[in-house]
Design a protein around this motif. Structure first.
Motif, PDB file in Angstrom:
ATOM      1  N   VAL A 119      21.763  -4.605  16.616  1.00 29.05           N
ATOM      2  CA  VAL A 119      20.904  -5.775  16.833  1.00 29.05           C
ATOM      3  C   VAL A 119      20.772  -6.685  15.613  1.00 29.05           C
ATOM      4  N   VAL A 120      21.055  -6.188  14.441  1.00 24.75           N
ATOM      5  CA  VAL A 120      20.887  -6.996  13.229  1.00 24.75           C
ATOM      6  C   VAL A 120      22.201  -7.680  12.871  1.00 24.75           C
ATOM      7  N   ARG A 121      22.111  -8.945  12.590  1.00 18.41           N
ATOM      8  CA  ARG A 121      23.260  -9.770  12.183  1.00 18.41           C
ATOM      9  C   ARG A 121      22.964 -10.391  10.827  1.00 18.41           C
ATOM     10  N   PRO A 122      24.006 -10.796  10.091  1.00 17.11           N
ATOM     11  CA  PRO A 122      23.763 -11.391   8.755  1.00 17.11           C
ATOM     12  C   PRO A 122      22.790 -12.560   8.795  1.00 17.11           C
ATOM     13  N   GLU A 123      22.856 -13.394   9.806  1.00 21.00           N
ATOM     14  CA  GLU A 123      21.986 -14.569   9.870  1.00 21.00           C
ATOM     15  C   GLU A 123      20.519 -14.204  10.110  1.00 21.00           C
ATOM     16  N   THR A 124      20.252 -12.982  10.557  1.00 23.90           N
ATOM     17  CA  THR A 124      18.858 -12.580  10.770  1.00 23.90           C
ATOM     18  C   THR A 124      18.187 -12.101   9.479  1.00 23.90           C
ATOM     19  N   LEU A 125      18.975 -11.789   8.483  1.00 25.77           N
ATOM     20  CA  LEU A 125      18.421 -11.327   7.211  1.00 25.77           C
ATOM     21  C   LEU A 125      18.195 -12.508   6.271  1.00 25.77           C
ATOM     22  N   SER A 126      17.347 -12.297   5.293  1.00 25.17           N
ATOM     23  CA  SER A 126      17.043 -13.349   4.315  1.00 25.17           C
ATOM     24  C   SER A 126      17.921 -13.202   3.082  1.00 25.17           C
TER      25      SER A 126
END
Length: 181
Positions: A119-126
């Motif tokens: 569910v986690v993608r690079p664009e979801t992280l800061s």
């Protein structure tokens, strides 16, 4: 009239030499005592660690001391903040982490959690700026100041591994004076 008894010249010189040696010995004993007592009563102050605030990538560094973490929306805003922080006198180290680098670190940290990795993608992280403070800096006050100076930051937090380890009932290995391994 009787003449006073005279001490021969050779023993008189010997007395002078013995007197001088005794005075020098006493001075050496006093000096040694002062030095030893000062070391016992006044421990040396820790050497100030050098400031190296040119922003560099976080890489594989691991923090073990108090540090601050500033989350930003984009890599560009992270780069601008890191450049501005290199002149901050409270910063001892300025380290950067792009969204892609944060994602790679996330994948390693949660390799055993495929449900999260799906569910986690690079664009979801800061993107982030990691800051190691100069010794004696009030980290909470600095974080408050950074929140005001950088309103574009999503979050600025102070991370202290010691209370976290205490909550987890674990003992941390010794941390070098620089606060990172």
């Amino acid at each position: 009239m009787e003449e006073p008894e005279r001490i021969p010249k050779a023993p008189r010189r010997l007395l002078w030499v013995a007197g001088i040696v005794a005075v020098l010995f006493a001075a050496a004993v006093v000096t040694t005592a002062v030095v030893v007592l000062n070391r016992v009563t006044d421990p040396p102050a820790p050497a100030a660690l050098p400031r190296d605030t040119v922003p560099v990538p976080l890489g594989k560094r691991e923090f073990c001391g108090i540090h601050l973490l500033m989350y930003l929306e984009s890599d560009e805003s992270m780069t601008l903040a890191a450049q501005a922080l290199q002149d901050d006198q409270k910063a001892r180290r300025v380290l950067t982490e792009t969204k892609a680098e944060a994602y790679e670190r996330f994948k390693k940290l949660f390799a055993d959690r495929p449900d999260l990795l799906e569910v986690v993608r690079p664009e979801t992280l800061s993107a982030a700026v990691h800051l190691v403070p100069v010794a004696g800096t009030d980290a909470e006050a600095w974080a408050k100041d950074l929140r005001q100076r950088f309103p574009q930051a999503k979050k600025v937090e102070v991370l202290d591994p010691a209370p976290i380890a205490e909550q987890m009932k674990t003992t941390l290995p010794p941390c070098p004076p620089g606060g990172e391994r």
